[in-house]
Design an enzyme around this catalytic site. Structure first.
Site, PDB file in Angstrom:
ATOM      1  N   TYR A  98       0.888  -0.873   0.098  1.00 43.15           N
ATOM      2  CA  TYR A  98       0.351   0.136   0.545  1.00 43.15           C
ATOM      3  C   TYR A  98       0.470   1.239  -0.096  1.00 43.15           C
ATOM      4  O   TYR A  98       0.685   2.327  -0.397  1.00 43.15           O
ATOM      5  CB  TYR A  98      -1.004  -0.220   1.150  1.00 43.15           C
ATOM      6  CG  TYR A  98      -2.156  -1.145   1.239  1.00 43.15           C
ATOM      7  CD1 TYR A  98      -3.598  -0.423   0.386  1.00 43.15           C
ATOM      8  CD2 TYR A  98      -1.991  -2.496   1.494  1.00 43.15           C
ATOM      9  CE1 TYR A  98      -4.317  -1.448   0.069  1.00 43.15           C
ATOM     10  CE2 TYR A  98      -3.295  -3.572   1.235  1.00 43.15           C
ATOM     11  CZ  TYR A  98      -4.367  -2.697   0.742  1.00 43.15           C
ATOM     12  OH  TYR A  98      -4.926  -3.375   0.148  1.00 43.15           O
ATOM     13  N   GLU A 140      -7.987  -7.397   4.987  1.00 40.90           N
ATOM     14  CA  GLU A 140      -6.860  -8.304   4.700  1.00 40.90           C
ATOM     15  C   GLU A 140      -6.020  -9.728   5.284  1.00 40.90           C
ATOM     16  O   GLU A 140      -5.902 -10.562   5.636  1.00 40.90           O
ATOM     17  CB  GLU A 140      -5.859  -7.634   3.444  1.00 40.90           C
ATOM     18  CG  GLU A 140      -7.350  -7.796   1.719  1.00 40.90           C
ATOM     19  CD  GLU A 140      -6.032  -6.735   1.373  1.00 40.90           C
ATOM     20  OE1 GLU A 140      -4.780  -6.300   1.196  1.00 40.90           O
ATOM     21  OE2 GLU A 140      -6.481  -6.059   0.924  1.00 40.90           O
ATOM     22  N   THR A 279     -20.340 -21.556 -12.940  1.00 42.20           N
ATOM     23  CA  THR A 279     -19.131 -22.265 -12.397  1.00 42.20           C
ATOM     24  C   THR A 279     -20.164 -22.699 -10.694  1.00 42.20           C
ATOM     25  O   THR A 279     -19.810 -23.516  -9.955  1.00 42.20           O
ATOM     26  CB  THR A 279     -17.781 -22.569 -12.456  1.00 42.20           C
ATOM     27  OG1 THR A 279     -17.591 -20.641 -12.484  1.00 42.20           O
ATOM     28  CG2 THR A 279     -17.151 -22.854 -12.820  1.00 42.20           C
ATOM     29  N   PHE A 393     -16.250 -12.537 -12.634  1.00 45.25           N
ATOM     30  CA  PHE A 393     -13.921 -12.789 -12.424  1.00 45.25           C
ATOM     31  C   PHE A 393     -13.885 -11.315 -13.192  1.00 45.25           C
ATOM     32  O   PHE A 393     -14.039 -10.928 -14.493  1.00 45.25           O
ATOM     33  CB  PHE A 393     -15.255 -13.715 -13.712  1.00 45.25           C
ATOM     34  CG  PHE A 393     -15.975 -15.029 -13.762  1.00 45.25           C
ATOM     35  CD1 PHE A 393     -15.619 -15.099 -12.843  1.00 45.25           C
ATOM     36  CD2 PHE A 393     -16.181 -15.720 -14.334  1.00 45.25           C
ATOM     37  CE1 PHE A 393     -16.143 -17.111 -12.080  1.00 45.25           C
ATOM     38  CE2 PHE A 393     -17.070 -16.576 -13.939  1.00 45.25           C
ATOM     39  CZ  PHE A 393     -16.583 -17.246 -12.903  1.00 45.25           C
TER      40      PHE A 393
END
Length: 405
Positions: A98, A140, A279, A393
């Protein structure tokens, strides 16, 4: 929690900065990759760089985050960033990166906007950036911890124990952890990154949804070979996987990530997909079957033709095995080859209203224009926007396009 002083500056400068974000992000990526070329090796998708999709997604996320801060300056819109955080951990982003991004992004802002970037303007946008970065870093860190992997190292080797051609341009790979250990925890709807070395020595990453039940030690990914259109090249990773990967080979996969996952309620469920967007839906169906679910389930899928419909037999088997499930397929060509299939494009208005109830949990996956059209049809059918979730995606251009609009 944007300061009042910064909020005033951001409100005044957002139109100018927002209007220049495409130029800013273009210069940002060009300069950063020129000076830090190692970031293109195993971190950034060079296909998305070439198409401009990545810079559009970055610009959209910055503008959306700044706009959300202005709308509610006393809160930090962390939920807006959940999708980005999952994408980041799936490619191994770390906290120190970052600082690198900050350096090149703010250099690009100064170059593009010139004298308009006063110290006050720079300080206000710096505050926005670090609020956004701080929220992502915190999310995260939590995701890495939950996945039980070291930050920046979500990778594990998997052995290909089976390969199955689904259609002329789609193949499934069955995978088992190469170390013999158990497969990591996953949730239906999540994806993994596949890390491969290209012929020029550069590593590239692509995300593929798990198309099997998440509780199994043998996992499946189903890969459609991306064909270039309008002068764009073929997908380099999907083409490599199709051409070279066979049973007995080893692939490098990340731990499973993704925030669009099957809920655990008893509400009616509607799965809407097109093309290879089937999927994650098949994974959800596999999970429902494995857990003995009695939920009402409606599968709506659109494709070019029955021959192009990947995992069609699996979908039909799973739907037939669930106690309260039904499926409707649409094909542009050859619909008469499949009993009950409909010709043309997806038309939710033509589906029995009992199969798409207003209280249903709805999941969308497919090309962006398809998902936009499907969402509009669902809203007209009475399904509230809050009940509709989508998986995309690659970079989230839905967010970017909505911001630009």
């Amino acid at each position: 929690m944007l300061s009042a002083e910064s909020a005033s500056v951001i409100r005044a400068t957002l139109p100018a900065v927002g209007g220049a974000l495409d130029d800013i992000t273009t210069r940002f990526y060009a300069t950063m990759f020129s000076e830090r070329p190692e970031l293109l090796d195993g971190m950034f998708n060079r296909g998305n760089q070439a198409s401009g999709a990545q810079r559009r997604a970055l610009a959209g996320s910055i503008a959306a985050f700044a706009g959300a801060l202005l709308a509610e300056p006393d809160t930090r819109p962390d939920a807006l960033l959940a999708r980005i955080a999952h994408k980041h951990v799936a490619v191994g982003v770390t906290d120190d990166q970052y600082t690198i991004v900050h350096k090149y992004l703010f250099g690009a802002i100064a170059e593009v906007l010139g004298e308009a970037v006063t110290p006050e303007v720079a300080a206000a946008w710096d505050e926005v950036y670090w609020l956004m970065a701080g929220a992502l870093i915190a999310q995260e860190a939590r995701l890495y911890l939950e996945a039980q992997v070291r930050p920046g190292h979500p990778w594990r080797e998997w052995t290909v124990v089976g390969r199955r051609d689904e259609t002329a341009d789609t193949v499934s790979f069955l995978l088992r952890p190469a170390d013999g250990g158990p497969a990591p925890r996953a949730r239906a709807g999540q994806y993994v990154s596949v890390r491969v070395r290209m012929t020029d020595g550069v590593h590239q990453l692509r995300q593929y949804s798990l198309s099997s039940a998440p509780g199994e030690d043998v996992r499946r990914i189903t890969v459609k070979r991306v064909e270039g259109t309008g002068g764009t090249p073929d997908g380099e990773v999907s083409s490599l996987l199709h051409r070279t990967v066979r049973e007995g080979d080893t692939l490098t996969l990340s731990a499973p990530f993704g925030d669009v996952v099957l809920d655990e309620t008893d509400e009616p469920l509607v799965l809407v997909s097109a093309g290879i967007g089937c999927t994650p839906m098949v994974a959800m169906l596999e999970h429902l079957a494995a857990t003995g679910s009695t939920r009402q389930v409606t599968v709506l899928h659109a494709d070019r033709s029955p021959a192009a419909h990947a995992l069609r037999a699996d979908t039909r088997r799973l739907v037939d095995g669930l106690p309260d499930a039904r499926a409707v397929f649409w094909y542009e060509l050859g619909a008469d080859e499949v009993p009950g299939a409909r010709s043309g494009r997806l038309d939710i208005a033509g589906v029995d209203r009992m199969d798409v109830p207003a209280d249903a949990s709805v999941y969308l996956c497919g090309p962006l224009p398809f998902m936009r059209a499907a969402r509009e049809q669902l809203l007209r059918a009475g399904v509230p926007a809050r009940n509709i979730r989508y998986e995309v995606f690659g970079p989230d251009l839905w967010l970017a396009d909505d911001t630009a609009a």
